[in-house]
Design a protein around this motif. Structure first.
Motif, PDB file in Angstrom:
ATOM      1  N   ASP A  49      47.029  49.957  34.521  1.00  0.00           N
ATOM      2  CA  ASP A  49      45.737  50.507  34.651  1.00  0.00           C
ATOM      3  C   ASP A  49      44.747  49.693  35.776  1.00  0.00           C
ATOM      4  OD1 ASP A  49      46.272  52.519  33.016  1.00  0.00           O
ATOM      5  OD2 ASP A  49      45.294  51.723  31.306  1.00  0.00           O
ATOM      6  N   LEU A  50      44.809  48.533  35.575  1.00  0.00           N
ATOM      7  CA  LEU A  50      44.153  47.360  36.402  1.00  0.00           C
ATOM      8  C   LEU A  50      44.646  47.502  37.888  1.00  0.00           C
ATOM      9  CD1 LEU A  50      44.076  44.508  34.024  1.00  0.00           C
ATOM     10  CD2 LEU A  50      42.153  45.599  35.073  1.00  0.00           C
ATOM     11  N   GLN A  51      45.609  47.893  38.145  1.00  0.00           N
ATOM     12  CA  GLN A  51      46.258  48.076  39.531  1.00  0.00           C
ATOM     13  C   GLN A  51      45.610  49.220  40.006  1.00  0.00           C
ATOM     14  OE1 GLN A  51      50.294  46.334  39.251  1.00  0.00           O
ATOM     15  NE2 GLN A  51      49.771  45.598  41.014  1.00  0.00           N
ATOM     16  N   THR A  52      45.265  50.096  39.395  1.00  0.00           N
ATOM     17  CA  THR A  52      44.515  51.444  40.001  1.00  0.00           C
ATOM     18  C   THR A  52      43.321  50.877  40.547  1.00  0.00           C
ATOM     19  OG1 THR A  52      43.437  52.206  37.819  1.00  0.00           O
ATOM     20  CG2 THR A  52      45.564  53.103  38.417  1.00  0.00           C
ATOM     21  N   LYS A  53      42.675  49.790  40.122  1.00  0.00           N
ATOM     22  CA  LYS A  53      41.449  49.402  40.780  1.00  0.00           C
ATOM     23  C   LYS A  53      41.532  48.268  41.844  1.00  0.00           C
ATOM     24  CE  LYS A  53      39.267  51.658  37.413  1.00  0.00           C
ATOM     25  NZ  LYS A  53      38.637  52.884  37.556  1.00  0.00           N
ATOM     26  N   ILE A  54      42.503  47.300  41.433  1.00  0.00           N
ATOM     27  CA  ILE A  54      42.757  46.381  42.430  1.00  0.00           C
ATOM     28  C   ILE A  54      44.468  46.536  42.691  1.00  0.00           C
ATOM     29  CG2 ILE A  54      42.749  43.938  43.081  1.00  0.00           C
ATOM     30  CD1 ILE A  54      40.379  43.824  41.259  1.00  0.00           C
ATOM     31  N   LYS A  55      44.901  46.647  43.776  1.00  0.00           N
ATOM     32  CA  LYS A  55      46.221  46.933  44.162  1.00  0.00           C
ATOM     33  C   LYS A  55      47.143  45.608  43.762  1.00  0.00           C
ATOM     34  CE  LYS A  55      45.616  51.276  45.200  1.00  0.00           C
ATOM     35  NZ  LYS A  55      45.344  52.133  44.033  1.00  0.00           N
ATOM     36  N   SER A  56      46.672  44.598  44.519  1.00  0.00           N
ATOM     37  CA  SER A  56      47.499  43.410  44.379  1.00  0.00           C
ATOM     38  C   SER A  56      47.083  42.309  43.229  1.00  0.00           C
ATOM     39  CB  SER A  56      46.791  42.649  45.548  1.00  0.00           C
ATOM     40  OG  SER A  56      47.249  41.187  45.747  1.00  0.00           O
ATOM     41  N   LYS A  57      48.507  42.119  42.913  1.00  0.00           N
ATOM     42  CA  LYS A  57      48.340  41.540  41.490  1.00  0.00           C
ATOM     43  C   LYS A  57      47.892  40.066  41.749  1.00  0.00           C
ATOM     44  CE  LYS A  57      52.262  43.673  39.294  1.00  0.00           C
ATOM     45  NZ  LYS A  57      53.868  43.346  38.777  1.00  0.00           N
ATOM     46  N   TYR A  58      48.202  39.434  42.643  1.00  0.00           N
ATOM     47  CA  TYR A  58      47.521  38.082  42.961  1.00  0.00           C
ATOM     48  C   TYR A  58      46.221  37.928  43.030  1.00  0.00           C
ATOM     49  CZ  TYR A  58      46.346  34.092  45.728  1.00  0.00           C
ATOM     50  OH  TYR A  58      45.785  32.678  46.206  1.00  0.00           O
ATOM     51  N   THR A  59      45.775  39.206  43.897  1.00  0.00           N
ATOM     52  CA  THR A  59      44.176  39.104  43.815  1.00  0.00           C
ATOM     53  C   THR A  59      43.318  39.662  42.476  1.00  0.00           C
ATOM     54  OG1 THR A  59      44.096  40.237  46.169  1.00  0.00           O
ATOM     55  CG2 THR A  59      42.276  40.580  45.171  1.00  0.00           C
ATOM     56  N   LEU A  60      44.020  40.432  41.859  1.00  0.00           N
ATOM     57  CA  LEU A  60      43.691  40.693  40.498  1.00  0.00           C
ATOM     58  C   LEU A  60      43.471  39.638  39.543  1.00  0.00           C
ATOM     59  CD1 LEU A  60      42.886  42.902  38.429  1.00  0.00           C
ATOM     60  CD2 LEU A  60      45.279  43.181  38.018  1.00  0.00           C
ATOM     61  N   VAL A  61      44.645  38.679  39.583  1.00  0.00           N
ATOM     62  CA  VAL A  61      44.511  37.471  38.760  1.00  0.00           C
ATOM     63  C   VAL A  61      43.457  36.389  39.297  1.00  0.00           C
ATOM     64  CG1 VAL A  61      45.752  35.321  38.358  1.00  0.00           C
ATOM     65  CG2 VAL A  61      46.894  37.601  38.191  1.00  0.00           C
ATOM     66  N   THR A  62      43.458  36.232  40.880  1.00  0.00           N
ATOM     67  CA  THR A  62      42.473  35.519  41.335  1.00  0.00           C
ATOM     68  C   THR A  62      40.878  35.751  40.739  1.00  0.00           C
ATOM     69  OG1 THR A  62      43.985  34.995  43.093  1.00  0.00           O
ATOM     70  CG2 THR A  62      41.661  34.390  43.498  1.00  0.00           C
ATOM     71  N   ILE A  63      40.481  37.166  40.958  1.00  0.00           N
ATOM     72  CA  ILE A  63      39.412  37.292  40.770  1.00  0.00           C
ATOM     73  C   ILE A  63      38.972  37.292  39.341  1.00  0.00           C
ATOM     74  CG2 ILE A  63      37.822  39.337  40.524  1.00  0.00           C
ATOM     75  CD1 ILE A  63      39.101  40.553  43.063  1.00  0.00           C
ATOM     76  N   ALA A  64      40.064  37.891  38.508  1.00  0.00           N
ATOM     77  CA  ALA A  64      39.751  37.591  37.065  1.00  0.00           C
ATOM     78  C   ALA A  64      39.729  36.084  36.410  1.00  0.00           C
ATOM     79  CB  ALA A  64      41.029  38.199  36.295  1.00  0.00           C
ATOM     80  N   ALA A  65      40.357  35.260  36.966  1.00  0.00           N
ATOM     81  CA  ALA A  65      40.125  33.874  36.777  1.00  0.00           C
ATOM     82  C   ALA A  65      39.111  33.179  37.179  1.00  0.00           C
ATOM     83  CB  ALA A  65      41.289  32.987  37.177  1.00  0.00           C
ATOM     84  N   LYS A  66      38.444  33.536  38.569  1.00  0.00           N
ATOM     85  CA  LYS A  66      37.277  32.978  38.901  1.00  0.00           C
ATOM     86  C   LYS A  66      36.068  33.763  38.093  1.00  0.00           C
ATOM     87  CE  LYS A  66      34.490  32.622  43.133  1.00  0.00           C
ATOM     88  NZ  LYS A  66      34.368  32.776  44.521  1.00  0.00           N
ATOM     89  N   ARG A  67      36.003  34.952  37.749  1.00  0.00           N
ATOM     90  CA  ARG A  67      35.030  35.720  36.939  1.00  0.00           C
ATOM     91  C   ARG A  67      35.163  34.995  35.585  1.00  0.00           C
ATOM     92  NH1 ARG A  67      30.266  36.806  35.769  1.00  0.00           N
ATOM     93  NH2 ARG A  67      29.957  38.260  34.641  1.00  0.00           N
ATOM     94  N   ALA A  68      36.205  34.949  35.080  1.00  0.00           N
ATOM     95  CA  ALA A  68      36.326  34.088  33.603  1.00  0.00           C
ATOM     96  C   ALA A  68      35.781  32.972  33.698  1.00  0.00           C
ATOM     97  CB  ALA A  68      37.776  34.036  33.100  1.00  0.00           C
ATOM     98  N   ARG A  69      35.699  32.088  34.695  1.00  0.00           N
ATOM     99  CA  ARG A  69      34.885  30.693  34.515  1.00  0.00           C
ATOM    100  C   ARG A  69      33.580  30.991  34.565  1.00  0.00           C
ATOM    101  NH1 ARG A  69      39.697  29.530  37.736  1.00  0.00           N
ATOM    102  NH2 ARG A  69      38.564  30.117  39.716  1.00  0.00           N
ATOM    103  N   GLN A  70      33.092  32.021  35.388  1.00  0.00           N
ATOM    104  CA  GLN A  70      31.611  32.239  35.669  1.00  0.00           C
ATOM    105  C   GLN A  70      31.144  32.654  34.102  1.00  0.00           C
ATOM    106  OE1 GLN A  70      31.339  35.265  38.544  1.00  0.00           O
ATOM    107  NE2 GLN A  70      31.183  33.865  40.157  1.00  0.00           N
ATOM    108  N   ILE A  71      31.857  33.591  33.345  1.00  0.00           N
ATOM    109  CA  ILE A  71      31.477  34.194  32.193  1.00  0.00           C
ATOM    110  C   ILE A  71      31.186  32.898  31.177  1.00  0.00           C
ATOM    111  CG2 ILE A  71      31.969  35.523  29.995  1.00  0.00           C
ATOM    112  CD1 ILE A  71      33.461  37.449  32.243  1.00  0.00           C
ATOM    113  N   ARG A  72      32.388  31.845  31.137  1.00  0.00           N
ATOM    114  CA  ARG A  72      32.112  30.753  30.263  1.00  0.00           C
ATOM    115  C   ARG A  72      31.163  29.797  30.633  1.00  0.00           C
ATOM    116  NH1 ARG A  72      36.866  27.244  31.893  1.00  0.00           N
ATOM    117  NH2 ARG A  72      35.015  26.157  33.175  1.00  0.00           N
TER     118      ARG A  72
END
Length: 67
Positions: free
Chosen positions: A9-32
């Motif tokens: 489901d996530l790859q329908t929004k962002i195609k690259s797994k690498y980009t997906l992981v990078t964005i999610a990790a960066k945003r997770a730090r911001q949320i924290r």
């Protein structure tokens, strides 16, 4: 343990797994750091899960370069 939303489901929004992981990790730090979440009524209680929910809700996205 099931990842929700699913990687498919996530790859329908962002195609690259690498980009997906990078964005999610960066945003997770911001949320924290800020405790501010962009989705209403999140299901996850973990920062990465919250970031993934934001991606599914199209609150986070990749801006494509125009060439």
């Amino acid at each position: 343990m099931m990842l929700e939303p699913s990687i498919d489901d996530l790859q329908t929004k962002i195609k690259s797994k690498y980009t997906l992981v990078t964005i999610a990790a960066k945003r997770a730090r911001q949320i924290r750091e800020t405790e501010k979440v962009l989705v209403d009524n999140p299901k996850s209680n973990r920062y990465v899960g919250l970031a993934l929910e934001e991606i599914m809700a199209e609150k986070l996205f990749v801006k494509e370069d125009s060439k």
